[in-house]
Scaffold this motif. Sequence first.
Motif, PDB file in Angstrom:
ATOM      1  N   SER A 196      -7.310   9.846  -6.059  1.00  0.00           N
ATOM      2  CA  SER A 196      -7.023   8.599  -6.751  1.00  0.00           C
ATOM      3  C   SER A 196      -5.876   7.738  -5.972  1.00  0.00           C
ATOM      4  N   GLU A 197      -5.022   8.633  -5.311  1.00  0.00           N
ATOM      5  CA  GLU A 197      -4.083   8.036  -4.696  1.00  0.00           C
ATOM      6  C   GLU A 197      -4.515   7.062  -3.307  1.00  0.00           C
ATOM      7  N   ILE A 198      -5.362   7.533  -2.668  1.00  0.00           N
ATOM      8  CA  ILE A 198      -5.853   7.012  -1.640  1.00  0.00           C
ATOM      9  C   ILE A 198      -6.329   5.379  -2.036  1.00  0.00           C
ATOM     10  N   GLY A 199      -7.268   5.455  -2.968  1.00  0.00           N
ATOM     11  CA  GLY A 199      -7.457   4.221  -3.385  1.00  0.00           C
ATOM     12  C   GLY A 199      -6.401   3.054  -3.719  1.00  0.00           C
ATOM     13  N   ARG A 200      -5.367   3.458  -4.358  1.00  0.00           N
ATOM     14  CA  ARG A 200      -4.302   2.677  -4.681  1.00  0.00           C
ATOM     15  C   ARG A 200      -3.619   2.060  -3.398  1.00  0.00           C
ATOM     16  N   ILE A 201      -3.304   3.144  -2.505  1.00  0.00           N
ATOM     17  CA  ILE A 201      -2.479   2.796  -1.210  1.00  0.00           C
ATOM     18  C   ILE A 201      -3.294   1.900  -0.237  1.00  0.00           C
ATOM     19  N   LYS A 202      -4.659   2.231  -0.262  1.00  0.00           N
ATOM     20  CA  LYS A 202      -5.376   1.276   0.532  1.00  0.00           C
ATOM     21  C   LYS A 202      -5.299  -0.308  -0.049  1.00  0.00           C
ATOM     22  N   ALA A 203      -5.208  -0.319  -1.229  1.00  0.00           N
ATOM     23  CA  ALA A 203      -5.071  -1.609  -1.975  1.00  0.00           C
ATOM     24  C   ALA A 203      -3.733  -2.147  -1.448  1.00  0.00           C
ATOM     25  N   LEU A 204      -2.806  -1.384  -1.438  1.00  0.00           N
ATOM     26  CA  LEU A 204      -1.471  -1.817  -1.039  1.00  0.00           C
ATOM     27  C   LEU A 204      -1.417  -2.203   0.366  1.00  0.00           C
ATOM     28  N   ARG A 205      -1.926  -1.754   1.193  1.00  0.00           N
ATOM     29  CA  ARG A 205      -1.993  -1.737   2.706  1.00  0.00           C
ATOM     30  C   ARG A 205      -2.891  -3.066   2.926  1.00  0.00           C
ATOM     31  N   ASP A 206      -3.967  -3.361   2.409  1.00  0.00           N
ATOM     32  CA  ASP A 206      -4.729  -4.369   2.312  1.00  0.00           C
ATOM     33  C   ASP A 206      -3.832  -5.865   2.172  1.00  0.00           C
ATOM     34  N   ARG A 207      -2.782  -5.648   0.989  1.00  0.00           N
ATOM     35  CA  ARG A 207      -2.228  -6.618   0.526  1.00  0.00           C
ATOM     36  C   ARG A 207      -1.039  -6.788   1.692  1.00  0.00           C
ATOM     37  N   LEU A 208      -0.388  -5.748   2.434  1.00  0.00           N
ATOM     38  CA  LEU A 208       0.524  -6.001   3.282  1.00  0.00           C
ATOM     39  C   LEU A 208      -0.221  -6.626   4.411  1.00  0.00           C
ATOM     40  N   ALA A 209      -1.414  -5.994   5.070  1.00  0.00           N
ATOM     41  CA  ALA A 209      -1.934  -6.520   6.271  1.00  0.00           C
ATOM     42  C   ALA A 209      -2.385  -7.960   5.931  1.00  0.00           C
ATOM     43  N   LYS A 210      -2.791  -8.392   4.844  1.00  0.00           N
ATOM     44  CA  LYS A 210      -3.169  -9.945   4.569  1.00  0.00           C
ATOM     45  C   LYS A 210      -1.827 -10.835   4.823  1.00  0.00           C
ATOM     46  N   GLY A 211      -0.832 -10.247   4.041  1.00  0.00           N
ATOM     47  CA  GLY A 211       0.557 -10.927   4.111  1.00  0.00           C
ATOM     48  C   GLY A 211       1.022 -11.149   5.428  1.00  0.00           C
ATOM     49  N   LEU A 212       1.047 -10.076   6.165  1.00  0.00           N
ATOM     50  CA  LEU A 212       1.621 -10.067   7.629  1.00  0.00           C
ATOM     51  C   LEU A 212       0.697 -10.991   8.492  1.00  0.00           C
ATOM     52  N   GLN A 213      -0.424 -11.027   8.405  1.00  0.00           N
ATOM     53  CA  GLN A 213      -1.270 -11.520   9.223  1.00  0.00           C
ATOM     54  C   GLN A 213      -1.285 -13.157   8.875  1.00  0.00           C
ATOM     55  N   GLU A 214      -0.698 -13.607   8.071  1.00  0.00           N
ATOM     56  CA  GLU A 214      -0.283 -14.990   7.900  1.00  0.00           C
ATOM     57  C   GLU A 214       0.939 -15.502   8.864  1.00  0.00           C
ATOM     58  N   ILE A 215       1.558 -14.427   9.346  1.00  0.00           N
ATOM     59  CA  ILE A 215       2.318 -14.895  10.527  1.00  0.00           C
ATOM     60  C   ILE A 215       1.678 -14.976  11.633  1.00  0.00           C
ATOM     61  N   GLU A 216       2.111 -15.920  12.587  1.00  0.00           N
ATOM     62  CA  GLU A 216       1.070 -16.258  13.904  1.00  0.00           C
ATOM     63  C   GLU A 216       1.354 -15.100  14.673  1.00  0.00           C
ATOM     64  N   GLU A 217       0.619 -14.855  15.773  1.00  0.00           N
ATOM     65  CA  GLU A 217       0.976 -14.025  16.825  1.00  0.00           C
ATOM     66  C   GLU A 217       1.385 -12.703  16.390  1.00  0.00           C
ATOM     67  N   THR A 218       0.817 -12.157  15.495  1.00  0.00           N
ATOM     68  CA  THR A 218       0.762 -10.671  15.098  1.00  0.00           C
ATOM     69  C   THR A 218      -0.363  -9.879  15.509  1.00  0.00           C
ATOM     70  N   TYR A 219      -0.283  -8.599  15.953  1.00  0.00           N
ATOM     71  CA  TYR A 219      -1.210  -7.694  16.227  1.00  0.00           C
ATOM     72  C   TYR A 219      -1.286  -6.429  15.595  1.00  0.00           C
ATOM     73  N   ILE A 220      -2.111  -6.024  15.101  1.00  0.00           N
ATOM     74  CA  ILE A 220      -2.155  -4.789  14.546  1.00  0.00           C
ATOM     75  C   ILE A 220      -2.558  -3.682  15.422  1.00  0.00           C
ATOM     76  N   ASN A 221      -1.962  -2.729  15.544  1.00  0.00           N
ATOM     77  CA  ASN A 221      -1.978  -1.442  16.708  1.00  0.00           C
ATOM     78  C   ASN A 221      -2.821  -0.422  16.265  1.00  0.00           C
ATOM     79  N   GLY A 222      -3.724   0.011  16.885  1.00  0.00           N
ATOM     80  CA  GLY A 222      -4.674   1.003  16.375  1.00  0.00           C
ATOM     81  C   GLY A 222      -5.948   0.599  15.804  1.00  0.00           C
ATOM     82  N   ASP A 223      -7.169   1.469  15.709  1.00  0.00           N
ATOM     83  CA  ASP A 223      -8.269   1.077  14.978  1.00  0.00           C
ATOM     84  C   ASP A 223      -8.180   0.995  13.405  1.00  0.00           C
ATOM     85  N   MET A 224      -8.826   0.131  13.170  1.00  0.00           N
ATOM     86  CA  MET A 224      -8.487  -0.362  11.431  1.00  0.00           C
ATOM     87  C   MET A 224      -9.643   0.590  10.718  1.00  0.00           C
TER      88      MET A 224
END
Length: 384
Positions: free
Chosen positions: A260-288
């Motif tokens: 149950s925890e993993i589902g919740r954390i994944k949703a939070l991570r996706d929210r974080l990734a989406k928000g940060l990717q609105e900043i130009e010139e950002t790169y996620i490190n490591g396989d998604m």
Amino acid sequence: PIYMDYSATTPIDPRVADQMIPYLREQFGNPASRSHMYGWTAEKAVEEARGHVAALVNADPREIIWTSGATESNNLALKGAANFYKTKGKHIITVKTEHKSVLDTVRELERQGFDATYLEPQDNGLITIEQLTAAIRPDTIVVSVMLVNNEIGVIQPIAEIGELCRSKGIIFHCDAAQATGKVAIDLQKTKVDLMTFTAHKTYGPKGVGALYVCRKPRVRIEAQMHGGGHERGLRSGTLPTHQIVGMGEAFRLAKVEMDSEIGRIKALRDRLAKGLQEIEETYINGDMEHRVPHNLNVSFNYVEGESLIMAVKDLAVSSGSACTSASLEPSYVLRALGRSDELAHSSIRFTIGRFTTEKDIDFAVDLMKSKVGKLRELSPLWEM
Ligand code: PLP
């Protein structure tokens, strides 16, 4: 500050702390005291905890050896196996992106006359089975590959690595310090000979860990700590009952709550990734894809990591240039992925977990947007 540095250490779960307290107070006995109630009570608690640790990874409790943490488990596994099997060969294989407690131990073994190969991961942080196959020699005795990387959260293909090593009679050690409670581990299925665990990355106390030593087939290691013969002679020293009880409860909770925890954390991570990717010139490190959802490692181009960390003091995160203690070297993990010094320097590791909320995520995104923007305005390289 908002805590987003769960891969450095997790907050202790209050339920874990509650279980530990009685063993710091009235149940203070030595688990090795065989002649009275104090000893028996402590021993029973230690064995229950051993059962919980074994259960999380589907192992036999007799395969779990208590240690002081993952650093010690990695030392015991690598030095212990290398020295036990050195008459068969002297070659060890590991990966450039392993934790320092593996890399420095292998370096020490090299000084003692062993020979080592350090595999270079692909730019997504993963190694391939072909790479490993090519590196194996007739005198290879030990392979050490971690399950989850502490900086970028990628998950290495340990099931395949285990099959390959077992088929060649090579000892496979896996550092799973960052994996427990995040990915399912089944040691009846996955062919691992030695596996490292620690409590404090999984909501338990610091200063306690364990090493799994496979019994079928029987894997042998040489003890590194000699003394009273505790832990079947593999690791002497009076067991810290309260710490062990804490680790047991932390791993019991991990087993119950992981799905149950993993589902919740994944949703939070996706929210974080989406928000940060609105900043130009950002790169996620490591396989998604092959990655735990607890980790998002992002490089913000055209800002300097140290200034960024200073600017976001209200957020407790790690920087790719400050990860290894006091050194200002860019992260060796990101460098091994082929990232430039600039991008490695400007990276931030966001690691989240059990107590992270949506509000925390939104706070982090807003803060990063404003601070990255401000720092770029000051940067001569930023002309957009
Ligand atoms: N291995 C990995 C992958 C880690 O992330 C850590 C934590 O920093 C360690 C080993 C060392 O763990 P410990 O602090 O329990 O010695």
